[in-house]
Every structure is written in structure tokens, then in C-alpha cells.
Design a protein around this motif. Structure first.
Motif, PDB file in Angstrom:
ATOM      1  N   THR A 953      15.814  20.590  33.192  1.00 10.19           N
ATOM      2  CA  THR A 953      16.460  19.173  32.088  1.00 10.19           C
ATOM      3  C   THR A 953      17.651  18.365  32.793  1.00 10.19           C
ATOM      4  N   SER A 955      19.767  14.309  32.264  1.00  7.05           N
ATOM      5  CA  SER A 955      20.205  14.103  31.214  1.00  7.05           C
ATOM      6  C   SER A 955      20.488  12.728  31.110  1.00  7.05           C
ATOM      7  N   THR A 981      18.710  13.533  26.580  1.00  5.87           N
ATOM      8  CA  THR A 981      17.739  14.790  27.809  1.00  5.87           C
ATOM      9  C   THR A 981      16.398  14.697  27.705  1.00  5.87           C
ATOM     10  N   TYR A 982      15.236  15.332  28.830  1.00  7.87           N
ATOM     11  CA  TYR A 982      13.773  15.551  28.931  1.00  7.87           C
ATOM     12  C   TYR A 982      13.539  16.104  29.376  1.00  7.87           C
ATOM     13  N   GLN A 983      12.975  17.078  29.009  1.00  5.09           N
ATOM     14  CA  GLN A 983      12.019  17.495  30.074  1.00  5.09           C
ATOM     15  C   GLN A 983      10.408  17.785  30.341  1.00  5.09           C
TER      16      GLN A 983
END
Length: 1202
Positions: A953, A955, A981-983
Motif C-alpha cells: 500500500t 501512502s 493511499t493507493y494499491q
């Protein structure tokens, strides 16, 4: 310092990094966290540190824990701490490579301060200490780059590198930049900040942080508070032995040190025991070699004697009552022993000398007892430093108090102290014993020879030991120099009534020695050359032999002419020696006729060498050569070649005109160096006249060049010539020049033919530059290889010859606007001169582009490679402008600046792209936003490195601004602080849905979640090449995925704005999003080729062909666990999805499975390359049906050293 810096004690997770990085000790950002540490180990580590052991990383961790538990006070930060941290933080904002320097006096806590900075910044940077050899520049650079990338393009993090050798910084910077370029790495942030921590007891006024042996009031208070804490925790009695801490706490009090050392009492020479002898050894070593030590087993070996029957007593028990003065500590793979503090070592040395245990006695015993058998390299290094290393001292000009320089002492500090306190004989005795003990080492006899001729004036012994030094290293020109210096100084100190024959006999020996040194220097070009204690021989050309020759000639001239004026004509070859032997009074002098006849020509030849050597280059960018060099050379030339010019003619002008009269212009050393001198108008016109006459007599390119440069000199002074330079046309007719012509000739050709926007000469300029560099390599590179090349000319705004502007003209303009005394080394190194308005008005700006860490001038659509004066300007790809200068090697850019007009041009192009009204776009890779933010391009962006957790993840926290993620190329604009956040998500399930059946992936699928604040604009990256197909923007769509995983929304709706690299949304609703494009044959995409080496007996490579998608790269990396990546650049051109590609190699015995692959979105799209007996470089090629689309060389070092 290197000996005092500990290796990392990090445990799991760091083993692989440590294995790969053999020259760097990497500090784990989570060092010791979550580990159960032995309480006894922690206490012993603390006690050792306060007693005087070098700091360990564990000391800082313990201090933090004690402070957090409320038991201890903070680790004491010396006054330089905050300034160092602030400098590092500021340099973190700058691209490329930067340097922060800490100079510290011995024993004042400099190493501790440097390590403390690294410890406190370990989570912000990838911190490491250079523990390997500083001479291995290439491999240090490879390891720094590996640490910076952590094996992956998206894992970049700036390295903070602590090192103690500031002599290697420039070369190391160049090597790192070369390594980055070779690996094709795009840098998203500063690569490395060098943190140079250097011991210097004498420091010139400096902009760097200097730590001295004196405490401020704030520091005194902090040390007092820490002292109270230590008393509470360890007790007063134990604290009395914390000498390492107490010396600082008492503000380096000599009274405290004497009190601590009072146990060193008067011991009769005949009754000295091994304990006091070992104290003497350690004291002498630590007093004169900072950071030195002995191994515990070496110390215990001294007690292997019949009178010592202590069994298995520890060294501490054996050393009573001196134990508290000595500290034993574990470092690397053994126990080291040293005195508690350098001041204590110095005091013990003094007290023992007062007790008749002299320094020379101790040194002789040290050599006898500790250097009998095979001596370990570390100890040999300490002994060499103790007896031969000359420290730098500050020297103030007695006639100008503002002129302060550094120069080396005559001998090592120990030799000087022995000489002062015991006499020259004892110093020579110790050096002689060392020379005999280390019978293969050349540096001890070299130092002994210097001592004999400088201090004792015993030239016979000096010659003997200088010859022995040469025999031990017969190919080292720096060692050979000593023999020449012996004879030169013997000649210099000859009495005024010495007979000419004696003078010439000595001169012959000195000249032969210097000529032999010159011969050796000509051959010193290898990378494995040794060092002379200060400079790496392989890096520099040793010109001491040629300079020594000229000094000898000066002495010969002065001594002979002072006795008989007839010698003046003989030495200058004005009269033959044989015709005046009667006047000289000694017919046997004719035996020196060959020597005498050779002097004048050799002087002229060597002066010609130095004229170019000193005009074209200097020691380094910030340091000029010493003034005596110029003075001695000029004096020798005047005596032998000019032979007393008329009084009414200025020296330099007469010098040059005389050369012209002698018709030796083809070999004249003054071609361009004359431009550094000042002439009257009449002298310049005389020079032009003489050159014109020579041009008429000789069909010589060099004569033409000199004649034309004479006109340039006159024009630079503002003179208006009555006619065009007659030889200019003749010179042009000789172009293109042959490769054998001089660099000066090629430089003139470039100055004349450098194109402007209105000229169509671009095609030939690159070839001219290549010819000039080749000519430089053949003529000068050997001699100038380690020196800074000075700019000679600049391209000006005028036309014809008037466009050629000499450096001195710019300096004159700058001085006119700045009335203070100028520091020209600083003005040029900082490029301050180009900020001057009058200089700017004289020079035009040249357009250029930075790409792939190289600089190109752009003229009429053609790119021309040029060097950059400030190489740190090459880290960020962009459009630039600069002033164009020329060194003797070729064109160099000065005052590089980002083009002010670039942003307006970018926004205009983006507007065209978003409205699809034009069919031309900017080149691929230009990263700009769409219409709604048309004033912003990649220059406005701040690239951020995300924090990454164990489940990948990513951030971010960002203030208001415009940003790009360095991993995914995701961009966002926010007007306030935002956290999100991103995935990376898998496309696989979504692409099976009916709504997506007509589309293919065009970028990563990103699951974005905002935790605070708002994102005003979101820019999703794509890998589609739309450079020449604007209508493709209609084919894009974006997939939105709701929380339940269902595809929602109209996926075929046109996207708001398409740019060459991104899709832009204003006020986006956040859910998993990804860019798609309609399926269609021939969609061009940008791809990567990822190469991983498996851990197998024979060479096995996995070669992946995938779209340029960071999510796919992440999958490939996870699939390749246990393998090591071999970074190589991907294809330059876009490829078409679905096309078939063949992987081939030039190796015969190779197996590639499968041989072909279709380009598809799949992290398993891999070729296996198997080579049974790989032992050389080989080439990989990726071929389509039409052409080769990718080629790379796999070097032997790529797969054998990982």
C-alpha cells in the motif's frame, strides 16, 4: 575515521544487502527495533563508549530507549549538529549529487557527531558508511547506485553516504552519474548526498561545519546534565574512569588529563616492565595516528615471556595499574585496543619522555617488538602514517595577511617532535630502522633520504637511501623524484666558490635523475599504480621531473654566470663552448659540452610544455597552481631563451616577439597562452606582422592559426582592423582538418563554424567536435587527465572573428562592475561571473536540451553534444539555455538555466492535444497536464516517494501543490494538505466483463483512497504512444470499479483530457480507476524489457517483455523472488500490442525458450535464456518481423558479480 566507524549490526533482512554491498556498511532504518538485546551487552557497549571506545550504532539506540523510558537525558548534540542536518535537508531538494562537509579536530567527537546525524536521518535516507577502500571508485559507484534503487526503478531513495576522504568526491560523482546513465535509470530524487567527515587540526576559514576542541556554554550545560545522569546510573567511582566522556565534559582540560595520567610515574629505563612498554606503544601510536589501534592478541603476545606467569589473565588485569587509561572494544572480527583519548595518549607520551622513555626509544622498540614477523596491513598503514605522513599547516603570506594557504609540513609530526626534543640523529635513526624493518617498502627510505638532505645536509647518505627507495619501486616516478631533489638541493647549497666542474658534475646527476623521473611519469597511466601518501598516481600526471629540470638549470645559470660572464653566451648557445675554454679557465670542462649544448633546447621544450599545462588547466576547479611554479619557469625561460630583452620592451611581449623572430612558431608554447598576458597595442601589431611574414614563408596550419588568433587578440581589445584577416580564407580552404592537426587548430575551426539559427553548418559540427576531442586525447589527455580544464574562448554576439571572446575579456567586464579584489577560482567554479549584466550582454544564449544525463546544443533542429561545466545540472531532463565556451578539449556549457519560455510552449501544445485540432504533438515522454491546467508541466511537479507497507500500500501526505508519484507516475493537484493511499489492482477479472470486451488495458488499475483533504485534479498514467496520432484520444476510456468489485458507469464515454502520458480528471470521485483503450490492430505502446538472473549453477536469465506498467513490474519482481535484476534500458520505440517478437543472441552455445513471444499484458510473458559456459559479454536482440526493436549488451560483470 574509517577505522573508527563500526560495521552495521543489523540482523535479519540486511544480510542480502550487506552481501551485495561489500564496500558500504548500510544502516538499517529499523536497526535493533523489535529485537531482544542482551542487557550485559548493552551495558558494556555504553561503558566502553564513555570510557573512550568509538561509537557503535547500538549506543544511539540505547540512548533513545533510555530517554523514552525517562531514565536518561538525550544524546548530546554538538553545536554543529543542527547546521549539518539543515544542510542535508536543503540539499535533499536539489537533484543529483551534493556534498556536506564536516571538519573536526582530533578527539573532539567528530566521528560521533557524523554517526549521530546518520542515525537520526536513517528513516529519511538510505544511510551508509564507506568502509572499503576509497580507491575503488568504480565499484563504490555501483554500490551507491544499487542502494539508491534498492534493485528497482520505483524504489528509489536518496543515499546519505558518510566517508572520510574528500579527495575522491569529484571522481566518485562522475562515476555515479556514468553508472546511472549506463543502467538507464530515471532519477526521481537526489541520488546521493556525500557526508564528508575529515579530521583536520588546522582548518582554513570555511563555509563548511568545523568542530573544534572547545565547548560552547550550551554544550557545557548538556555535558554537566549527562554527567549527573551517568553518576546516578553507574556510580561516581565508575564514572571516574569514563575518560572519553570526561575529557569533553571538562572542556578538554589539560589538568584533568594530567590527573588521569599521574599513574605514569618516573620509571628507570633499566626496570621498565612490559606493561609500561605497551602503554608507551599505544600512547605513541594514538598520539600521532588518529583512529589507530592494536589488536588484543598483539598486545598479549608481548607478555609471552618467562617472567610473566599469569595464566589466562585478561589484558585489563595484566595492565594494572594502567588499565583505566586503555580501552578494549569489539569491532569487525576482533578485539581492538587503544588509549582512552588522544589527549591522554599525548600526555602519556610526554610523561614517559620526562621519565627518560623517549619517543625515539619507544618507536624503535615498537618496530622491534611489534613488526618482527609478517606485519598485518592495518599496522603497516599506521606505522607509515606515524613516520611519513606530512600534515597540512596554515601559512599566512607575510606581505598580505588576507592571503592564507595550506601547505604540508616538512615531515611527519612524530619525526618533527623527535627532531625538536631529541635531535636530528634520533629522527634519522628511527627512519633507518623502519627502512630496514620494512625492506620492501619504498616510503620509509624515501622519507629518510628527504631527512638527510633537508635537515642533516648529508647528501651522500641521502643519495644512498633515495636509490634504495627507487630499487624497491622502480616504476614509481614520485619515488624517483626524491633522488633528483637530493642532487638539486646539493647543488643549491654549494658554496659560492665551487668550481664550475663540481657544479656541472652535480647538475649532471640531478638532470639525469629528473629525466628518468620524466620517463617514468610518461608511462604512469595504469589504474593499478601506487600512491605517494597523498595523491593517487594513476590519476595525475607527475610533472615534477620537468619542473625539477628547470630549477636545476636556473641554479646552473646563476652559479656559473656569477663567476664568469662568459657562461651567459655558452649556456644560451650564443657562442660555442669550445671557442671560449680559455676564458672559462678549465679545458677539461669540454667534457660537459654535450650537456651544455642540450640545456637551451630542453629548457625551451619544457617551458613550452608548462606554458600549455598552466594555461589550459589548473589543479582543480577551485584551486590555482602555486605562484612559484610560474615564477621559476618564467625565470628559466628568460635566462636561456630570451637572454636579457631590451629594458624598454615589456617582458612578456619581448618574450613572444623573440620567439617569432627565431621562426619557431610551429612549436611555440605561446599559441593561446599568450592571450592570458597583457600587451600594448604596438606589441600586438608587431606580433601580427611577424606571424604574417611566417605565414608567407611556411605552408603551415599552425602558422595560420596563430596569425588568426593574433587578430582575435587585437579585436578583443576593441581595435578596428583596416582589412579582413588575410589568412582566414586560407585556413577555411584547409578544412576539413586532418586528425593529426593540433587541438588549437580544431578549436579555431569550431569557433569559426559554430552555427547559429541562420546558418546551415550543423551537420559538420558534431564531426568537428569529435575530431577536436580525438586530437586532445592524442596531444594532452595524458598530461591534463586529473586537472580542471579552463575555458579559453566563448562565442560572442558579434559576427566573424569578432564573435570569438577570450576569457580575460569577460573577467575584465566583471571587474569593471565589481571593484573588490576578485577570487577568480571561486568566480568561475560558482559561475558567479555569468550573473554579471555586462558579461550577459556580451554573450548570446545557446538553446539546448538535457536528456539521458547529457547535454546537447540544439540548432536548427539538430542536436550537438557539449560538456557541462556544472555536471549537477544534468540530472533533470529539460529544455535549457546556456553560454558556450571552449576548453582545449571542446565546447562546454556555462550558466545552464531552464528555458523561461518552455512552460508557455508546453501549455500551448497541451491545449492543441486536448482539443485534437492539430496533428503534431510534443515528443514522447514529455509529461504535461491538459487544458484545465495548461500552465503546468513536469517542471512544476514535485516528485514524491511514497511510503510502502508490507502489503504494497503506497501512502502520501502532501501540502498544496502539484505532485507526481515516483513509482506509478500518478499525478495530483491539491489546494490544501491531503493524505491518500493507493494499491495496484489486477485487471484480470474486470477485463472479462461484457462492458470491457471491446477494450484493452492502457495503464495501471489504481485503487485510490483519500484519508483527509481533497484532490482537485487526478491524472492517471497510460503507456499508449499517441505522438503522431491525435485522433487516438477518442479511443480512450476509464474503468470505474465500485466497492463491491462491479464495473459501473459508462466506460465508453470520452475522457476529459488526454495528454501524451496521462488522462486528467477534475474533482474526481475516487474508486478503483484505470485507463483503457479500444481494441484495434497496431495500437502502439511503450514497453519494458526486464532481465532477472536466477541463482543457478549455469547462467540463466529470465527476460520479460511487458508494457511499461509499474503494476506489472511489481508482479514480475514478486515472481522473481530469489533472482537478481540486471537493469537495462527498454526499447526506445513504441511496439504494437499483439505483434510477435523473436529474442536472439550472438552467443553460439545458448538455448532460448520460447524463441518467440507475442506482446501482451501478462507478467508471465518471459523468455528463458540458458548459457552453460558464459564467460564474456554478449548481445541480446529483440526482433519483430520488420526490424530489430531492442538491443542490449550483457556485460560479464553484469552476471558474474551479482
Amino acid at each position: 575515521m574509517a577505522s573508527g566507524l563500526p560495521l552495521s549490526t543489523a540482523q535479519s533482512g540486511d544480510h542480502e544487502v550487506r552481501h551485495l554491498l561489500s564496500l558500504l556498511d548500510v544502516l538499517n532504518p529499523n536497526q535493533f527495533e523489535g529485537k531482544s538485546l542482551d542487557a550485559n551487552l548493552c551495558q558494556q557497549t555504553e561503558e566502553n563508549f564513555y570510557r573512550g571506545a568509538p561509537p557503535q550504532w547500538l549506543n544511539f539506540y540505547i540512548s533513545e530507549q533510555l530517554e523514552s523510558d525517562g531514565i536518561g537525558t538525550p544524546f548530546i548534540k554538538r553545536d554543529g549538529y543542527s547546521e549539518l542536518v539543515e544542510q542535508i535537508r536543503q540539499w535533499r531538494k536539489h537533484p543529483g549529487i551534493s556534498t556536506v562537509k564536516l571538519y573536526h579536530q582530533t578527539g573532539c567527537g567528530g566521528t560521533t557527531l557524523a554517526m549521530q546525524v546518520l542515525w537520526d536521518m536513517r528513516k529519511t535516507f538510505r544511510c551508509a558508511v564507506l568502509t572499503g577502500s576509497s580507491s575503488d571508485i568504480t565499484n563504490i559507484a555501483k554500490e551507491v547506485v544499487h542502494l539508491f534503487t534498492a534493485g528497482g526503478q520505483g524504489l528509489q531513495k536518496t543515499v546519505l553516504l558518510l566517508l572520510n576522504d574528500d579527495q575522491i568526491l569529484e571522481n566518485l560523482q562522475d562515476s555515479i552519474m556514468m553508472e546511472i546513465a549506463e543502467q538507464g535509470i530515471d532519477t526521481f530524487k537526489p541520488v546521493v548526498i556525500f557526508f564528508s567527515c575529515v579530521r583536520k587540526n588546522a582548518v582554513l576559514q570555511s563555509d563548511h561545519v568545523v568542530l573544534e576542541a572547545a565547548l560552547s556554554e550550551r554544550e557545557k550545560q548538556n555535558f554537566n546534565e549527562k554527567k549527573e545522569e551517568l553518576r546516578r546510573r553507574f556510580g561516581s567511582k565508575q564514572c571516574e574512569q569514563f575518560h572519553g566522556f570526561n575529557v569533553l565534559q571538562t572542556n578538554f582540560s589539560q589538568d584533568y588529563v594530567k590527573q588521569a595520567c599521574k599513574v605514569i610515574c618516573s620509571v628507570p629505563r633499566a626496570k621498565r616492565r612490559k606493561t609500561i612498554q605497551l602503554v608507551g606503544f599505544l600512547s605513541l601510536l594514538n598520539a600521532y595516528v588518529p583512529g589507530s589501534y592494536l589488536m588484543e592478541n598483539q598486545c598479549l603476545d608481548l607478555f609471552k615471556h618467562k617472567e610473566y606467569k599469569f595464566g589466562d589473565l585478561t589484558l585489563e588485569d595484566r595492565m594494572k595499574p594502567f588499565s583505566h587509561l586503555i580501552i578494549t572494544f569489539e569491532q569487525d572480527t576482533g578485539k581492538r585496543v587503544r588509549m582512552a583519548h588522544p589527549m591522554i595518549a599525548q600526555c602519556c607520551t610526554e610523561l614517559m619522555a620526562e621519565a627518560d622513555v623517549t619517543r625515539s626509544d619507544t618507536a624503535r622498540n615498537f618496530l622491534t617488538h611489534l613488526c618482527r614477523d609478517e606485519v598485518p596491513p592495518f599496522l603497516l598503514g599506521f606505522v607509515k602514517d606515524m613516520l611519513t605522513k606530512r600534515e597540512m599547516k596554515i601559512r599566512e603570506n607575510p606581505f598580505n595577511s588576507t592571503e592564507i594557504t595550506e601547505e604540508p609540513e616538512r615531515f611527519s609530526r612524530l619525526i618533527l617532535d623527535m627532531q625538536k626534543k631529541e635531535g636530528e640523529t634520533e629522527s634519522a635513526s628511527v627512519l633507518k630502522l623502519a627502512s630496514n624493518t620494512f625492506d620492501k617498502n619504498p616510503y620509509f627510505p624515501q622519507a629518510l633520504a628527504r631527512f638527510y638532505y633537508i635537515e642533516l645536509k648529508d647528501y651522500n647518505q641521502a643519495e644512498l637511501w633515495a636509490n634504495r627507495a627507487k630499487q624497491r619501486d622502480p616504476q614509481n616516478s614520485f619515488i624517483a623524484d626524491t633522488l633528483g631533489q637530493v642532487h638539486k638541493n646539493h647543488l643549491k647549497n654549494k658554496k659560492s666558490d665551487a668550481k664550475p666542474r663540481e657544479i656541472l658534475q652535480l647538475a649532471t646527476k640531478a638532470i639525469d635523475a629528473f629525466k628518468d623521473e620524466e620517463r617514468l611519469a610518461e608511462n604512469e597511466q595504469g589504474t593499478d599504480m601506487k600512491e605517494d601518501g597523498k595523491t593517487k598516481v594513476s590519476r595525475i600526471f607527475n610533472s615534477r621531473g620537468q619542473f625539477g629540470y628547470l630549477q636545476v638549470c636556473n641554479l646552473v645559470y646563476d652559479q656559473l654566470v656569477s663567476q664568469n660572464e662568459t657562461w651567459r653566451g655558452v649556456l644560451t648557445k650564443a657562442v660555442p663552448m669550445g671557442s671560449v675554454l680559455g676564458l672559462l679557465g678549465d679545458y677539461q670542462l669540454f667534457g660537459f659540452n654535450d650537456l651544455i649544448n642540450s640545456l637551451r633546447d630542453e629548457v625551451e621544450k619544457k617551458c613550452a610544455f608548462f606554458d600549455k599545462y598552466l594555461s589550459y588547466s589548473k589543479r582543480d576547479m577551485k584551486k590555482d597552481d602555486p605562484s612559484y611554479l610560474y615564477e621559476d619557469i618564467a625565470e628559466c625561460y628568460r635566462k636561456y631563451v630570451i637572454n636579457s630583452p631590451p629594458e624598454h620592451v615589456k617582458e612578456n611581449g619581448a618574450d613572444f616577439i623573440r620567439k617569432l623572430e627565431q621562426n619557431v612558431v610551429d612549436t611555440s608554447s605561446g599559441r593561446l597562452s599568450c592571450l592570458d598576458r597583457e600587451y600594448s597595442e604596438s606589441e600586438l601589431k608587431e606580433i601580427i606582422t611577424r606571424w604574417e611574414e611566417i605565414c608567407l614563408c611556411k605552408d603551415s596550419v599552425t602558422a595560420l592559426v596563430n596569425y588568426i588568433f593574433a587578430h582575435v587578440m587585437l579585436m578583443n581589445r576593441g581595435e578596428v582592423l583596416p582589412h579582413e584577416c588575410k589568412s582566414l580564407m586560407a585556413f577555411r580552404k584547409k578544412m576539413p582538418l586532418s586528425a593529426d592537426e593540433s587541438p588549437e587548430s580544431h578549436m579555431l575551426a569550431l569557433l569559426l563554424d559554430w552555427p547559429t539559427n541562420d546558418e546551415g553548418k550543423c551537420s559538420a559540427v558534431s564531426q568537428l567536435i569529435e575530431c577536436m576531442r580525438l586530437s586532445y586525447k592524442q596531444a594532452y589527455e595524458k598530461y591534463l587527465r586529473s586537472r580542471h580544464l579552463c575555458p579559453l574562448f566563448f562565442i560572442g554576439k558579434a559576427q566573424g572573428l569578432n564573435r570569438i571572446v577570450h576569457r580575460k575579456i569577460l573577467e575584465g567586464l566583471f571587474e569593471r562592475n565589481n571593484n573588490t579584489i576578485q577570487d577568480w577560482s571561486n568566480n568561475w567554479s560558482s559561475e558567479k561571473i555569468f550573473k554579471d549584466r555586462m558579461v550577459q550582454e556580451r554573450l548570446p544564449k545557446v538553446d539546448g536540451i538535457v536528456r539521458n544525463y547529457r547535454l546537447f546544443a540544439t540548432v536548427g533542429g539538430t542536436v550537438i553534444p557539449v560538456d557541462a561545466n556544472m555536471r549537477n545540472s544534468l540530472w533533470r531532463p529539460r529544455q535549457v539555455s546556456f553560454y558556450l565556451g571552449f576548453t582545449i578539449r571542446g565546447p562546454v556549457a556555462f550558466g545552464i538555466q531552464t528555458k523561461p519560455a518552455e512552460r508557455a510552449e508546453d501549455s500551448e501544445t497541451e491545449s492543441e492535444l486536448s482539443t485534437c485540432e492539430d496533428t503534431t504533438t510534443e515528443p514522447a515522454g514529455r509529461m504535461k497536464f491538459g487544458a484545465s491546467c495548461s500552465k503546468m508541466d513536469s517542471i512544476d511537479l514535485t516528485k514524491l516517494q511514497p511510503e510502502v507497507d508490507d502489503v504494497h500500500t503506497y501512502s502520501f501526505q502532501s501540502e498544496a501543490g502539484q505532485y507526481e508519484c515516483s513509482v506509478s507516475a500518478l499525478r495530483w493537484v491539491c489546494k490544501e494538505k491531503v493524505s491518500f493511499t493507493y494499491q495496484f489492482c489486477s485487471w484480470e477479472e474486470h477485463m472479462k466483463r461484457p462492458l470491457c470486451k471491446d477494450y484493452m488495458q492502457a495503464g495501471p488499475l489504481l485503487d485510490i483512497s483519500v484519508t483527509s483533504g481533497n484532490i482537485e485534479e487526478l491524472h492517471l498514467p497510460h503507456w499508449i504512444s499517441i505522438d503522431r496520432n491525435i485522433t487516438m484520444s477518442d479511443m480512450f476510456a476509464v474503468l470505474h470499479v465500485d466497492a463491491s468489485g462491479n464495473a459501473v458507469g459508462n466506460v465508453v464515454e470520452p475522457v476529459p483530457v488526454v495528454t501524451t502520458s496521462h488522462i486528467m480528471f477534475s474533482q474526481p470521485t475516487l474508486s478503483p480507476k484505470g485507463v483503457m483503450i479500444k481494441k484495434k490492430p497496431g495500437i502502439p505502446i511503450y514497453c519494458d524489457v526486464l532481465i532477472y538472473k536466477r541463482s543457478k549453477e549455469f547462467l540463466t536469465l529470465d527476460v520479460y517483455l511487458v508494457p511499461r506498467d509499474p503494476a506489472l513490474k511489481q508482479e514480475v519482481e514478486q515472481n522473481s523472488c530469489g533472482s537478481v535484476i540486471i537493469p537495462k534500458p527498454g526499447p526506445d520505440k513504441s511496439l504494437q500490442m499483439g505483434d510477435n517478437f523473436l529474442l536472439t543472441t550472438d552467443q553460439a552455445d545458448v538455448n532460448i525458450q520460447p524463441s518467440t513471444r507475442d506482446l501482451r499484458y501478462d507478467s508471465r510473458n518471459v523468455f528463458e535464456v540458458f548459457i552453460r559456459n558464459a564467460d564474456s559479454d554478449f548481445i541480446l536482440k529483440l526482433e519483430s518481423e520488420q526490424e530489430t526493436v531492442w538491443t542490449c549488451t550483457i556485460h560479464k560483470g553484469d552476471y558474474q558479480h551479482i
